[in-house]
Scaffold this active site. Structure first.
Site, PDB file in Angstrom:
ATOM      1  N   ARG A   1     -19.814  14.015  51.778  1.00 32.21           N
ATOM      2  CA  ARG A   1     -18.830  13.878  52.859  1.00 32.21           C
ATOM      3  C   ARG A   1     -17.505  14.412  52.386  1.00 32.21           C
ATOM      4  O   ARG A   1     -17.016  14.019  51.327  1.00 32.21           O
ATOM      5  CB  ARG A   1     -18.584  12.394  53.178  1.00 32.21           C
ATOM      6  CG  ARG A   1     -19.557  11.743  53.994  1.00 32.21           C
ATOM      7  CD  ARG A   1     -19.018  10.498  54.680  1.00 32.21           C
ATOM      8  NE  ARG A   1     -18.224   9.567  53.899  1.00 32.21           N
ATOM      9  CZ  ARG A   1     -17.667   8.487  54.420  1.00 32.21           C
ATOM     10  NH1 ARG A   1     -17.785   8.238  55.717  1.00 32.21           N
ATOM     11  NH2 ARG A   1     -16.961   7.659  53.684  1.00 32.21           N
TER      12      ARG A   1
ATOM     13  N   THR B   1     -12.077  15.038  56.208  1.00 34.11           N
ATOM     14  CA  THR B   1     -12.599  15.165  57.570  1.00 34.11           C
ATOM     15  C   THR B   1     -13.760  14.204  57.830  1.00 34.11           C
ATOM     16  O   THR B   1     -14.146  13.985  58.975  1.00 34.11           O
ATOM     17  CB  THR B   1     -13.116  16.600  57.809  1.00 34.11           C
ATOM     18  OG1 THR B   1     -14.237  16.809  56.926  1.00 34.11           O
ATOM     19  CG2 THR B   1     -12.050  17.643  57.526  1.00 34.11           C
TER      20      THR B   1
ATOM     21  N   ASP C   1     -17.971   2.220  47.362  1.00 30.57           N
ATOM     22  CA  ASP C   1     -18.617   3.535  47.237  1.00 30.57           C
ATOM     23  C   ASP C   1     -19.929   3.369  46.470  1.00 30.57           C
ATOM     24  O   ASP C   1     -19.939   3.144  45.255  1.00 30.57           O
ATOM     25  CB  ASP C   1     -17.692   4.517  46.512  1.00 30.57           C
ATOM     26  CG  ASP C   1     -18.232   5.934  46.602  1.00 30.57           C
ATOM     27  OD1 ASP C   1     -19.391   6.160  46.182  1.00 30.57           O
ATOM     28  OD2 ASP C   1     -17.517   6.823  47.104  1.00 30.57           O
TER      29      ASP C   1
ATOM     30  N   ASP D   1     -20.743   5.831  43.510  1.00 29.64           N
ATOM     31  CA  ASP D   1     -19.909   5.546  42.332  1.00 29.64           C
ATOM     32  C   ASP D   1     -20.387   4.290  41.620  1.00 29.64           C
ATOM     33  O   ASP D   1     -20.425   4.228  40.390  1.00 29.64           O
ATOM     34  CB  ASP D   1     -18.440   5.390  42.745  1.00 29.64           C
ATOM     35  CG  ASP D   1     -17.784   6.738  43.045  1.00 29.64           C
ATOM     36  OD1 ASP D   1     -18.365   7.772  42.682  1.00 29.64           O
ATOM     37  OD2 ASP D   1     -16.693   6.737  43.642  1.00 29.64           O
TER      38      ASP D   1
HETATM   39  C1  PRP Z   1     -21.979   8.518  51.031  1.00 23.27           C
HETATM   40  C2  PRP Z   1     -23.250   7.734  51.314  1.00 23.27           C
HETATM   41  C3  PRP Z   1     -23.820   8.413  52.509  1.00 23.27           C
HETATM   42  C4  PRP Z   1     -22.595   8.905  53.241  1.00 23.27           C
HETATM   43  C5  PRP Z   1     -22.368   8.059  54.437  1.00 23.27           C
HETATM   44  O1  PRP Z   1     -22.267   9.671  50.314  1.00 23.27           O
HETATM   45  O2  PRP Z   1     -24.123   7.688  50.234  1.00 23.27           O
HETATM   46  O3  PRP Z   1     -24.680   9.494  52.219  1.00 23.27           O
HETATM   47  O4  PRP Z   1     -21.490   8.791  52.330  1.00 23.27           O
HETATM   48  O5  PRP Z   1     -21.306   8.508  55.168  1.00 23.27           O
HETATM   49  P1  PRP Z   1     -21.439   9.073  56.662  1.00 23.27           P
HETATM   50  O6  PRP Z   1     -22.381   8.180  57.396  1.00 23.27           O
HETATM   51  O7  PRP Z   1     -20.039   8.986  57.187  1.00 23.27           O
HETATM   52  O8  PRP Z   1     -21.921  10.488  56.578  1.00 23.27           O
HETATM   53  P2  PRP Z   1     -21.136  10.633  49.723  1.00 23.27           P
HETATM   54  O9  PRP Z   1     -20.857  11.730  50.676  1.00 23.27           O
HETATM   55  O10 PRP Z   1     -19.980   9.812  49.271  1.00 23.27           O
HETATM   56  O11 PRP Z   1     -21.848  11.304  48.509  1.00 23.27           O
HETATM   57  P3  PRP Z   1     -22.439  10.664  47.188  1.00 23.27           P
HETATM   58  O12 PRP Z   1     -23.631   9.816  47.583  1.00 23.27           O
HETATM   59  O13 PRP Z   1     -22.827  11.868  46.411  1.00 23.27           O
HETATM   60  O14 PRP Z   1     -21.377   9.849  46.526  1.00 23.27           O
HETATM   61  N1  URA Z   2     -20.186   5.832  51.576  1.00 23.67           N
HETATM   62  C1  URA Z   2     -20.165   4.759  50.756  1.00 23.67           C
HETATM   63  O1  URA Z   2     -20.673   4.822  49.619  1.00 23.67           O
HETATM   64  N2  URA Z   2     -19.575   3.642  51.188  1.00 23.67           N
HETATM   65  C2  URA Z   2     -19.027   3.525  52.407  1.00 23.67           C
HETATM   66  O2  URA Z   2     -18.515   2.452  52.747  1.00 23.67           O
HETATM   67  C3  URA Z   2     -19.048   4.659  53.256  1.00 23.67           C
HETATM   68  C4  URA Z   2     -19.653   5.797  52.811  1.00 23.67           C
END
Ligand code: PRP
Ligand code: URA
Length: 208
Positions: free
Chosen positions: A103, A107, A199, A202
């Site tokens: 994400r 945005t 997160d 993380d």
């Molecule tokens: C996070 C999470 C989802 C997404 C959800 O991933 O694991 O995939 O955000 O958000 P959305 O419903 O608004 O699309 P992130 O993009 O942070 O990537 P990561 O898992 O690599 O940390």
């Molecule tokens: N991705 C995450 O890991 N946590 C949130 O709360 C939203 C998106």
């Protein structure tokens, strides 16, 4: 309209509560997310088709059953990986596809950077796995990618979701059944689920 199932199981609730706690360490957090994934998969796969097979026990020949469908687990990278082992332990014959999405922090739009799927997609029962469903953008893009590869039976396995994201997924993909451990209150102004668990990527991988 897709079916939305929110598990109301004491073991899932208990584990999710510990996962939400900001003081839970990375090792315990990762174990909890996997355990919840396994508990959810046990229920989600309840209606998978079976076929009879012969088996010879030490005593005699009898008839047992085996799965009559391929199962493909597809985690959305990265956080989806956190639930894969818990599910794969229950279905060791399942193949695993991957879809990489991130994400944009400003945005909140999802961007695809990786996709690799086994050839069984069109006939398989596909478990699409992402612990966090916030705006729904990542899941919608992942479902588009699965459908492009011919997947028809797609079951979305999430841990925690915001109502905004679920509404959008149901509007755009009304044929997909959704399974959650919890439907939370809302998104905050930077797109995080409230109360959520922070997160997830993380916390699973020790980044940040
Ligand atoms: C996070 C999470 C989802 C997404 C959800 O991933 O694991 O995939 O955000 O958000 P959305 O419903 O608004 O699309 P992130 O993009 O942070 O990537 P990561 O898992 O690599 O940390
Ligand atoms: N991705 C995450 O890991 N946590 C949130 O709360 C939203 C998106």
């Amino acid at each position: 309209m897709s079916k939305l199932t929110i598990f109301k199981h004491p073991l899932i609730n208990h584990k999710l509560t510990i996962a939400r706690d900001e003081n839970t360490n990375m090792k315990d957090f990762r174990a909890l997310i996997n355990e919840i994934g396994g508990l959810m998969a046990y229920e989600i796969t309840r209606d998978l088709p079976e076929k009879e097979i012969k088996v010879t026990t030490p005593i005699c020949e009898t008839v047992g059953t085996t799965l009559a469908t391929d199962v493909v687990i597809v985690p959305i990278l990265r956080a989806g990986i956190g639930m894969v082992d818990g599910i794969h332990n229950l279905i060791p014959t399942a193949k695993i596809g991957h879809v990489g999405l991130y994400r944009d922090e400003k945005t909140l739009e999802a961007h695809e950077y990786y996709a690799k799927f086994p050839k069984e997609m069109p006939e398989a029962s596909v478990l699409l796995v992402d612990p966090m469903i916030a705006t729904g953008g990542s899941v919608i893009m992942a479902i588009d990618a699965l459908k492009k590869r011919g997947a028809k039976d797609i079951r979305l396995v999430g841990l925690v979701a915001a109502p905004e994201g679920i509404k959008k997924i149901q509007e755009l993909h009304p044929d997909i059944d959704i399974y959650l451990a919890a439907l939370d209150e809302k998104l905050n102004d930077v797109g995080y689920i409230v109360p959520g668990l922070g997160d997830c990527g993380d916390r699973l991988f020790g980044t940040k």
